[in-house]
Motif scaffolding. Structure first.
Motif, PDB file in Angstrom:
ATOM      1  N   ILE A 310       0.803  -1.232   0.000  1.00 62.66           N
ATOM      2  CA  ILE A 310       0.000   0.000   0.000  1.00 62.66           C
ATOM      3  C   ILE A 310       0.827   1.270   0.000  1.00 62.66           C
ATOM      4  O   ILE A 310       0.275   2.365   0.049  1.00 62.66           O
ATOM      5  CB  ILE A 310      -0.931   0.043   1.244  1.00 62.66           C
ATOM      6  CG1 ILE A 310      -0.104  -0.087   2.536  1.00 62.66           C
ATOM      7  CG2 ILE A 310      -1.988  -1.040   1.156  1.00 62.66           C
ATOM      8  CD1 ILE A 310      -0.869   0.146   3.807  1.00 62.66           C
ATOM      9  N   GLU A 335      -7.104   6.397   1.665  1.00 58.61           N
ATOM     10  CA  GLU A 335      -8.280   6.230   2.517  1.00 58.61           C
ATOM     11  C   GLU A 335      -8.014   5.078   3.474  1.00 58.61           C
ATOM     12  O   GLU A 335      -7.577   4.004   3.044  1.00 58.61           O
ATOM     13  CB  GLU A 335      -9.496   5.852   1.677  1.00 58.61           C
ATOM     14  CG  GLU A 335     -10.206   7.012   1.034  1.00 58.61           C
ATOM     15  CD  GLU A 335     -11.442   6.511   0.302  1.00 58.61           C
ATOM     16  OE1 GLU A 335     -12.469   6.269   0.965  1.00 58.61           O
ATOM     17  OE2 GLU A 335     -11.343   6.331  -0.928  1.00 58.61           O
ATOM     18  N   GLN A 355      -7.683  -1.178   7.013  1.00 57.33           N
ATOM     19  CA  GLN A 355      -7.930  -1.454   5.594  1.00 57.33           C
ATOM     20  C   GLN A 355      -7.679  -0.167   4.816  1.00 57.33           C
ATOM     21  O   GLN A 355      -7.940   0.927   5.315  1.00 57.33           O
ATOM     22  CB  GLN A 355      -9.354  -1.948   5.390  1.00 57.33           C
ATOM     23  CG  GLN A 355      -9.598  -3.268   6.128  1.00 57.33           C
ATOM     24  CD  GLN A 355     -10.872  -3.963   5.692  1.00 57.33           C
ATOM     25  OE1 GLN A 355     -11.763  -3.345   5.110  1.00 57.33           O
ATOM     26  NE2 GLN A 355     -10.965  -5.252   5.981  1.00 57.33           N
ATOM     27  N   LYS A 357      -7.501   1.952   0.899  1.00 54.17           N
ATOM     28  CA  LYS A 357      -8.013   2.059  -0.463  1.00 54.17           C
ATOM     29  C   LYS A 357      -7.389   3.288  -1.114  1.00 54.17           C
ATOM     30  O   LYS A 357      -7.043   4.246  -0.414  1.00 54.17           O
ATOM     31  CB  LYS A 357      -9.521   2.281  -0.357  1.00 54.17           C
ATOM     32  CG  LYS A 357     -10.317   1.991  -1.592  1.00 54.17           C
ATOM     33  CD  LYS A 357     -11.780   2.227  -1.203  1.00 54.17           C
ATOM     34  CE  LYS A 357     -12.722   1.944  -2.300  1.00 54.17           C
ATOM     35  NZ  LYS A 357     -14.105   2.026  -1.846  1.00 54.17           N
ATOM     36  N   VAL A 361      -2.484   1.811  -3.565  1.00 51.34           N
ATOM     37  CA  VAL A 361      -2.596   0.363  -3.293  1.00 51.34           C
ATOM     38  C   VAL A 361      -2.187  -0.450  -4.526  1.00 51.34           C
ATOM     39  O   VAL A 361      -2.593  -0.144  -5.654  1.00 51.34           O
ATOM     40  CB  VAL A 361      -4.033   0.012  -2.853  1.00 51.34           C
ATOM     41  CG1 VAL A 361      -4.187  -1.497  -2.651  1.00 51.34           C
ATOM     42  CG2 VAL A 361      -4.379   0.754  -1.565  1.00 51.34           C
ATOM     43  N   PHE A 376      -8.382  -8.537  -0.409  1.00 55.91           N
ATOM     44  CA  PHE A 376      -9.282  -7.386  -0.531  1.00 55.91           C
ATOM     45  C   PHE A 376     -10.676  -7.719  -0.015  1.00 55.91           C
ATOM     46  O   PHE A 376     -11.149  -8.834  -0.154  1.00 55.91           O
ATOM     47  CB  PHE A 376      -9.378  -6.942  -2.005  1.00 55.91           C
ATOM     48  CG  PHE A 376      -8.147  -6.231  -2.490  1.00 55.91           C
ATOM     49  CD1 PHE A 376      -8.047  -4.847  -2.431  1.00 55.91           C
ATOM     50  CD2 PHE A 376      -7.068  -6.949  -2.994  1.00 55.91           C
ATOM     51  CE1 PHE A 376      -6.900  -4.196  -2.866  1.00 55.91           C
ATOM     52  CE2 PHE A 376      -5.923  -6.310  -3.439  1.00 55.91           C
ATOM     53  CZ  PHE A 376      -5.839  -4.924  -3.373  1.00 55.91           C
ATOM     54  N   ASP A 378     -14.354  -5.761  -0.415  1.00 52.96           N
ATOM     55  CA  ASP A 378     -15.114  -4.662  -1.033  1.00 52.96           C
ATOM     56  C   ASP A 378     -14.196  -3.571  -1.584  1.00 52.96           C
ATOM     57  O   ASP A 378     -14.467  -2.381  -1.400  1.00 52.96           O
ATOM     58  CB  ASP A 378     -16.072  -3.995  -0.024  1.00 52.96           C
ATOM     59  CG  ASP A 378     -16.953  -5.008   0.675  1.00 52.96           C
ATOM     60  OD1 ASP A 378     -17.296  -6.006   0.030  1.00 52.96           O
ATOM     61  OD2 ASP A 378     -17.259  -4.795   1.876  1.00 52.96           O
ATOM     62  N   GLY A 379     -13.110  -3.965  -2.190  1.00 54.00           N
ATOM     63  CA  GLY A 379     -12.211  -2.975  -2.781  1.00 54.00           C
ATOM     64  C   GLY A 379     -11.211  -2.382  -1.792  1.00 54.00           C
ATOM     65  O   GLY A 379     -10.393  -1.547  -2.155  1.00 54.00           O
ATOM     66  N   TRP A 380     -11.289  -2.790  -0.529  1.00 54.98           N
ATOM     67  CA  TRP A 380     -10.333  -2.307   0.485  1.00 54.98           C
ATOM     68  C   TRP A 380      -9.276  -3.378   0.702  1.00 54.98           C
ATOM     69  O   TRP A 380      -9.605  -4.549   0.855  1.00 54.98           O
ATOM     70  CB  TRP A 380     -11.042  -2.053   1.823  1.00 54.98           C
ATOM     71  CG  TRP A 380     -11.987  -0.896   1.811  1.00 54.98           C
ATOM     72  CD1 TRP A 380     -13.257  -0.891   1.336  1.00 54.98           C
ATOM     73  CD2 TRP A 380     -11.729   0.431   2.290  1.00 54.98           C
ATOM     74  NE1 TRP A 380     -13.824   0.348   1.493  1.00 54.98           N
ATOM     75  CE2 TRP A 380     -12.906   1.184   2.083  1.00 54.98           C
ATOM     76  CE3 TRP A 380     -10.628   1.052   2.884  1.00 54.98           C
ATOM     77  CZ2 TRP A 380     -12.997   2.528   2.441  1.00 54.98           C
ATOM     78  CZ3 TRP A 380     -10.725   2.389   3.245  1.00 54.98           C
ATOM     79  CH2 TRP A 380     -11.891   3.119   3.018  1.00 54.98           C
ATOM     80  N   PHE A 381      -8.010  -2.963   0.763  1.00 53.59           N
ATOM     81  CA  PHE A 381      -6.937  -3.919   1.044  1.00 53.59           C
ATOM     82  C   PHE A 381      -6.875  -4.175   2.542  1.00 53.59           C
ATOM     83  O   PHE A 381      -6.834  -3.235   3.345  1.00 53.59           O
ATOM     84  CB  PHE A 381      -5.580  -3.392   0.546  1.00 53.59           C
ATOM     85  CG  PHE A 381      -4.449  -4.296   0.954  1.00 53.59           C
ATOM     86  CD1 PHE A 381      -4.295  -5.536   0.358  1.00 53.59           C
ATOM     87  CD2 PHE A 381      -3.570  -3.939   1.964  1.00 53.59           C
ATOM     88  CE1 PHE A 381      -3.280  -6.413   0.754  1.00 53.59           C
ATOM     89  CE2 PHE A 381      -2.550  -4.789   2.367  1.00 53.59           C
ATOM     90  CZ  PHE A 381      -2.407  -6.035   1.744  1.00 53.59           C
TER      91      PHE A 381
END
Ligand code: AMP
Length: 506
Positions: A310, A335, A355, A357, A361, A376, A378-381
């Motif tokens: 990230i 984020e 997490q 985003k 990333v 991941f 929902d699109g968050w690492f």
């Protein structure tokens, strides 16, 4: 269109980009290279790599070169030819090098002559093109491809404290976001001079120091390896503006300072005072180290938190109040959220997984779609790190995997316990781990490196610790060791510490 890093370098043509101090990389005299030198040599290397091709089309080029001008021109040459750079670690033994070369599917290996003996046989066995940095480069530079910034740029192998290392793939776009985020947060300018002492197969050295410096048009002074006395000598010269390191390095610099004469200590302190910013990261900075460093250097270290996947995510502020034990707030373009085990946001004051985003990333784990998908939500690492927000600032509690211990139903942070143990007068270093136990789930155990000629019994240790820690946090087993097991990045390898405990009880 050229890559932004290249376009920007063209604006700084005659400025010094890389400076290799005397004695480093076999240089008998200080050697300075301008941005023009960087641009010219990297275009020659790109031409050489391309041979008859127009574009390497994301072929992987693994390279093993000590820190210095050749490292940078090779990395840039790979990028300018349209390849993916796979930097190898100079201290890795053959199996680890082989793993990175095979896993990345590299088709070309570039090596400094120092590493010919180890790498040529690998190239021969795998039938890969092998290039030595001592080979003569072409005079005529060919037309270089246009490389879109959405393309893959870099594969870095993560520390690998669990399982086999994974190749973290970042694009030129990711790198641009990682770099510009730090440049704006820490106010990098082209008049900066930074000393580079970090490994160049890891994000800290490649992005935070080297690429930020070159993006800003600054001077990057590269040492071939870390040596506390050499670093202090450079700091004493009083011309550096920035310094970035991991906590272990600050510990070593503190030890060297303590061994110095009072005259030299004054010069060391004066050299630090000339700098505008000193940063720590890549591992938790013990409060004792921060305080000692402040008393030596006058700098309240800026601690930040990041990860290969990230870039940098959280940072104490450049201006304004920094808090020891905290890593501040999200950096520009990043984020950050904290979630519980069910993936729900947690309120301030409650621990949750970090997490992240945003454009910093990474794209994927190299040829490992399952691991990428698992990382991941929902699109968050999902970083696997736990943190808590207190008074608006993030405090890292440790990694969900090893540094967070579940004992008797209590969730405790190994980092928190280590911080306390380090304040014991007989303890030099320590590593706290959770060791599987039928009664407690896990027992809190501590491997200790004691100060010279000291001994410590479990009894006296526990009665001391009771004064400092809740009883369920106090290690129930201690093991005295000569040194803690560490990986190439200097991080303690906790799974090995756990094994030490298993071995000592069998
Ligand atoms: P790496 O990808 O090798 O840089 O390792 C990233 C990991 O280092 C993170 O997931 C954290 O566990 C740890 N880390 C990085 N910075 C910090 C920090 N300031 N405090 C505590 N842990 C950190």
């Amino acid at each position: 269109m050229n890559l932004p890093l290249i376009t920007r370098a063209q604006e700084h043509n005659e400025k010094i980009a890389i400076l290799v101090p005397r004695g480093c990389a076999n240089a008998t005299n200080e050697r300075a290279f301008t941005y023009r030198d960087l641009l010219h040599t990297s275009s020659q290397i790109a031409t050489f790599l391309l041979k008859d091709a127009e574009d390497l089309q994301e072929q992987r080029v693994a390279f093993l070169i000590p820190p210095g001008f050749e490292y940078v021109t090779t990395q840039w040459g790979i990028w300018r030819a349209g390849g993916i750079a796979v930097p190898l670690c100079v201290s890795h033994p053959r199996p680890e090098l082989e793993y990175a070369i095979a896993n990345s599917g590299a088709s070309i290996i570039v090596a400094h002559p120092n590493f010919e003996a180890i790498l040529r046989p690998i190239a021969q066995e795998k039938n890969l093109r092998f290039i030595l940095t001592s080979e003569t480069l072409p005079d005529r530079v060919c037309r270089l491809p246009e490389v879109d910034i959405a393309r893959r740029a870099l594969i870095l192998y993560t520390s690998g404290t669990t399982g086999k290392p994974k190749g973290v793939v970042t694009t030129h776009y990711n790198i641009q976001a990682q770099v510009t985020s730090l440049i704006s947060a820490w106010e990098w300018t082209s008049s900066e001079r930074i000393l580079h002492i970090l490994p160049l197969h890891h994000i800290h050295g490649i992005i935070n120091v080297l690429t930020c410096a070159l993006w800003a048009g600054a001077e990057c002074h590269m040492l071939s390896k870390f040596d506390a006395e050499v670093v202090w000598n450079r700091i004493c010269e009083g011309d550096l503006t920035l310094f970035m390191a991991v906590p272990t390095i600050y510990v070593k610099l503190i030890a060297a300072w303590e061994n110095a004469s009072s005259e030299r200590q004054k010069r060391m302190t004066a050299g630090c005072a000339k700098m505008r910013l000193m940063v720590s990261g890549s591992a938790a900075l013990p409060v004792q180290v921060l305080e000692k460093w402040q008393s030596i250097s006058g700098h309240f270290l800026l601690e930040r938190y990041g990860m290969t996947e990230i870039g940098m995510a959280l940072s104490n502020p450049l201006h304004g109040q920094r808090y020891s034990g905290y890593v501040g707030q999200p950096l520009p373009q990043v984020e950050v959220r904290l979630v519980d085990e069910g993936g729900e946001l947690v309120p301030p004051g409650t621990p949750g997984e970090i997490q992240v985003k945003g454009p910093t990333v990474f794209l994927e784990y190299w040829q490992n779609p399952q691991a990428t998908a698992k990382a991941f939500q929902d699109g968050w690492f999902c970083t696997g790190d736990l943190a808590v927000v207190e008074n608006g600032n993030y405090r890292i509690l440790g990694r969900m995997s090893v540094d967070i211990i579940k004992t008797g139903g209590y969730k405790v942070s190994a980092l928190e316990i280590e911080e306390v143990l380090r304040s014991h007068p007989d303890i030099q270093e320590c590593a706290v781990v959770g060791v599987a136990d039928p009664e407690w789930g896990e027992r809190v155990c501590a491997a200790l490196v004691l100060q010279p000629q000291r001994q410590l019994t479990l009894e006296s240790f526990r009665s001391w610790a009771k004064e400092q820690l809740a009883v369920y946090k106090i290690p129930t087993r201690i093991l005295t060791v000569e040194e803690l097991p560490r990986n190439a990045m200097g991080k303690v390898t906790k799974p090995t510490v756990v094994e030490l405990f298993h071995a000592s009880s069998s």
